[in-house]
Scaffold this motif. Structure first.
Motif, PDB file in Angstrom:
ATOM      1  N   GLN A 287       0.945  -1.180  -0.051  1.00 57.94           N
ATOM      2  CA  GLN A 287      -0.090   0.034   0.083  1.00 57.94           C
ATOM      3  C   GLN A 287       0.833   1.285   0.008  1.00 57.94           C
ATOM      4  OE1 GLN A 287      -0.595   2.115   3.135  1.00 57.94           O
ATOM      5  NE2 GLN A 287      -1.791   3.460   1.606  1.00 57.94           N
ATOM      6  N   SER A 289       2.967   2.502  -1.786  1.00 52.92           N
ATOM      7  CA  SER A 289       3.175   3.320  -3.309  1.00 52.92           C
ATOM      8  C   SER A 289       2.110   4.314  -3.464  1.00 52.92           C
ATOM      9  CB  SER A 289       3.150   2.395  -4.379  1.00 52.92           C
ATOM     10  OG  SER A 289       1.744   1.624  -4.534  1.00 52.92           O
ATOM     11  N   THR A 290       0.788   4.031  -2.640  1.00 54.04           N
ATOM     12  CA  THR A 290      -0.213   5.144  -3.021  1.00 54.04           C
ATOM     13  C   THR A 290      -0.070   6.084  -2.040  1.00 54.04           C
ATOM     14  OG1 THR A 290      -1.747   4.179  -1.176  1.00 54.04           O
ATOM     15  CG2 THR A 290      -1.875   3.116  -3.460  1.00 54.04           C
ATOM     16  N   SER A 291       0.685   6.079  -0.853  1.00 51.60           N
ATOM     17  CA  SER A 291       0.923   7.278   0.088  1.00 51.60           C
ATOM     18  C   SER A 291       1.880   8.031  -0.481  1.00 51.60           C
ATOM     19  CB  SER A 291       1.681   6.611   1.428  1.00 51.60           C
ATOM     20  OG  SER A 291       0.345   5.960   2.047  1.00 51.60           O
ATOM     21  N   LEU A 294       0.432   8.790  -5.020  1.00 50.05           N
ATOM     22  CA  LEU A 294      -0.851   8.928  -5.515  1.00 50.05           C
ATOM     23  C   LEU A 294      -1.251  10.524  -5.865  1.00 50.05           C
ATOM     24  CD1 LEU A 294      -3.559   7.920  -6.665  1.00 50.05           C
ATOM     25  CD2 LEU A 294      -4.121   7.683  -4.202  1.00 50.05           C
ATOM     26  N   SER A 313      -6.872  11.444  -1.529  1.00 44.44           N
ATOM     27  CA  SER A 313      -6.111  10.469  -0.953  1.00 44.44           C
ATOM     28  C   SER A 313      -6.755   9.997   0.348  1.00 44.44           C
ATOM     29  CB  SER A 313      -4.664  10.891  -0.930  1.00 44.44           C
ATOM     30  OG  SER A 313      -3.896  10.037  -0.019  1.00 44.44           O
ATOM     31  N   LEU A 351      -5.571  -1.983  -5.710  1.00 41.24           N
ATOM     32  CA  LEU A 351      -4.249  -1.676  -6.740  1.00 41.24           C
ATOM     33  C   LEU A 351      -4.420  -1.920  -8.112  1.00 41.24           C
ATOM     34  CD1 LEU A 351      -1.549  -2.965  -4.150  1.00 41.24           C
ATOM     35  CD2 LEU A 351      -1.914  -0.611  -4.736  1.00 41.24           C
ATOM     36  N   ILE A 354      -6.668   0.748  -9.501  1.00 40.69           N
ATOM     37  CA  ILE A 354      -6.081   2.006  -9.648  1.00 40.69           C
ATOM     38  C   ILE A 354      -5.263   1.892 -11.054  1.00 40.69           C
ATOM     39  CG2 ILE A 354      -4.057   3.219  -9.019  1.00 40.69           C
ATOM     40  CD1 ILE A 354      -4.957   2.985  -6.054  1.00 40.69           C
ATOM     41  N   VAL A 366      -9.863   5.239 -10.319  1.00 40.11           N
ATOM     42  CA  VAL A 366      -8.810   5.233  -9.314  1.00 40.11           C
ATOM     43  C   VAL A 366      -9.267   5.643  -7.679  1.00 40.11           C
ATOM     44  CG1 VAL A 366      -6.867   6.595  -8.504  1.00 40.11           C
ATOM     45  CG2 VAL A 366      -7.370   6.381 -10.933  1.00 40.11           C
ATOM     46  N   GLN A 370      -8.815   3.194  -4.455  1.00 44.87           N
ATOM     47  CA  GLN A 370      -8.249   3.681  -3.034  1.00 44.87           C
ATOM     48  C   GLN A 370      -9.038   3.150  -2.012  1.00 44.87           C
ATOM     49  OE1 GLN A 370      -5.416   4.697  -2.359  1.00 44.87           O
ATOM     50  NE2 GLN A 370      -5.734   6.716  -1.045  1.00 44.87           N
ATOM     51  N   THR A 441       3.280   5.464 -13.870  1.00 46.51           N
ATOM     52  CA  THR A 441       2.460   5.305 -12.511  1.00 46.51           C
ATOM     53  C   THR A 441       1.999   3.930 -12.706  1.00 46.51           C
ATOM     54  OG1 THR A 441       2.044   7.733 -12.460  1.00 46.51           O
ATOM     55  CG2 THR A 441       0.479   6.267 -11.576  1.00 46.51           C
ATOM     56  N   PHE A 445       2.217   0.868  -9.774  1.00 48.67           N
ATOM     57  CA  PHE A 445       1.185   0.310  -8.768  1.00 48.67           C
ATOM     58  C   PHE A 445       0.988  -1.169  -9.494  1.00 48.67           C
ATOM     59  CE2 PHE A 445      -0.287   4.775  -8.426  1.00 48.67           C
ATOM     60  CZ  PHE A 445      -0.144   4.898  -7.049  1.00 48.67           C
TER      61      PHE A 445
END
Length: 478
Positions: A287, A289-291, A294, A313, A351, A354, A366, A370, A441, A445
């Motif tokens: 997870q 990578s989203t923090s 994103l 987010s 993921l 996304i 997306v 999330q 990107t 992901f």
């Protein structure tokens, strides 16, 4: 001392506010609030601080040192609790946190801020670990999921209220005020601990503190952090590989030690605790990578402003806390087992969604991804943590419980480094066109989803107990 039957009827949320448990609930949630709010307060105020006192080139170290020391502190939490007792250790770590806060708040240079942040991280890491270790001691099994639900609500509140409060304090007063707001929270926490947490009355552990292993853990996490901020792909690979080698050696040495920091079956592939810890580690790794990427991608690809991107987010935190609260009343072991396995599956699905959303250039898709990730954590994290706590071998529950928040933090650090490595390999920093940025990107992901598959496989391999072997639990509420 009260006897609580495991098969008692479903407990309502109001029971957390019952006189038997309200003080414990408040204390543990405040300990989590210190950890949660501080991170959001500092991330918003530090850019203003460097404009006043200088040291922009050191700003990333304010987060790196904090993370490294919090993980080292968390790793030592169970050992310190066994040696000095929960109350003494919590008060001591609270004072360390307050000292770090004051040093950072009154700093005249960035190196002084770094010293303060390091002390904050050390104190908060110990606090978080011991608060987790206290959960199975202070609450009957039927309430544990609700405690995690309440803590998830604290995190969601911090995700929204932290940046807002820090922004207002920084804009209308000073960036120093955003640090100092931690002082009354810390003092209240210490006062509650002194009033509520019983004095240590168990057998004192006389084992020495394993400085070498703690230093090795710190070194491993530092290497992970260096990989996350390195600008050279080759160096990143070397740092990540070296970090993995160091941390694996720590686990091997710990199993042979007379003063172990971890449960004896930590990361073993044939036990509930061992496999459960893999899930606890791999879910944040996937997870992270989203923090990291994103919000940045939303701003660069779709021209979102900071507020809109931040709100986008934050749907992760909303989904996590909402679902954690909704499932907390579930008592059926089979349904809990299903949700523990569903969580990593929803993470992978989120993921993947996304990836599809960026491929189709549709922001709503997306966002749904999330929210799916947040839902995965929300439905499974509390039950997963409880399962690891209750499956620990005799005498190892503190070590298993205290390791959970520490491992979660380590997972985010490792995940951020891996995401950075993939981003650099995919050309994310050099992308100058929408198509180039989108392709990079998608690669980031996709790799994260692949890592998430490891968590999903571990989740399905996790041997889950059908019921607690003890029909009656004994608890001493705070």
């Amino acid at each position: 001392m009260s006897e609580v039957k495991e098969n008692a009827g479903d407990a309502g949320w109001s029971e957390l506010l019952d006189p038997r448990y309200s003080a414990a609930t408040t204390t543990l949630c405040l300990g989590v609030a210190l950890f949660a709010f501080n991170g959001f307060l500092v991330s918003t105020s530090l850019p203003t601080a460097v404009r006043e006192i200088g040291g922009l080139e050191l700003i990333s170290w304010a987060f790196t040192l904090y993370l490294v020391l919090s993980i080292v502190g968390g790793a030592s939490g169970a050992l310190l609790k066994g040696r000095f007792g929960a109350r003494t250790t919590l008060v001591g770590s609270g004072l360390i946190f307050l000292l770090g806060t004051l040093i950072a708040a009154f700093a005249s240079s960035m190196p002084e801020v770094l010293v303060g942040r390091a002390l904050q991280g050390l104190g908060e890491g110990i606090i978080a670990a011991i608060c987790y270790a206290l959960i199975p001691e202070l609450f009957p099994s039927r309430l544990v999921a609700k405690v995690f639900g309440a803590e998830a609500l604290v995190w969601a509140t911090a995700a929204f209220g932290g940046p807002l409060a820090s922004g207002l304090l920084t804009e209308h007063f000073s960036w120093r005020a955003a640090f100092l707001v931690n002082v009354p929270l810390g003092l209240i926490f210490i006062a509650l601990v002194l009033r509520i947490v019983p004095k240590f009355s168990g057998e004192v552990s006389r084992h020495s503190v394993p400085i070498f292993r703690l230093a090795a853990i710190g070194t491993g996490i530092m290497l992970v952090a260096l990989a996350g901020i390195a600008n050279n792909l080759g160096l990143e690979v070397v740092f990540v590989a070296a970090a993995g080698l160091v941390l694996v050696c720590v686990i091997i040495l710990d199993r042979r030690s007379h003063t172990p920091l971890f449960p004896s079956d930590a990361f073993a592939l044939n036990s509930t605790v061992g496999i459960g810890l893999w899930v606890v580690l791999l879910m944040p790794v996937a997870q992270a990578s989203t923090s990291v990427y994103l919000v940045m991608t939303l701003q660069d690809l779709w021209s979102y402003g900071p507020t809109k991107a931040g709100a986008f987010s934050a749907t992760f935190a909303i989904a996590w806390s909402t679902c954690a609260i909704l499932v907390a009343n579930i008592q059926s072991p089979s349904r809990r087992a299903f949700l523990i396995r569903l969580g990593p599956a929803l993470l992978v699905a989120g993921l993947a969604v996304i990836v599809v959303g960026f491929s189709l250039d549709i922001p709503l898709v997306v966002m749904l991804g999330q929210m799916s990730i947040g839902t995965g954590f929300g439905v499974s994290w509390g039950f997963l943590s409880q399962n690891v706590m209750e499956a620990a071998r005799s005498g190892e529950r503190d070590r298993a419980s205290a390791l959970l928040p520490t491992l979660q933090s380590a997972g985010y650090a490792i995940g951020a480094a891996v995401a950075g490595l993939v981003a650099n390999a995919a050309g994310y920093p050099e992308a100058t066109t929408p198509d180039g940025l989108r392709d990079a990107t998608i690669t980031i992901f996709t790799v994260s989803a692949t890592i998430g598959l490891g968590a999903m496989i571990a989740g399905f391999a996790l041997p889950l107990r059908k019921k607690n072997p003890l029909a009656i639990e004994l608890h001493k509420p705070l």
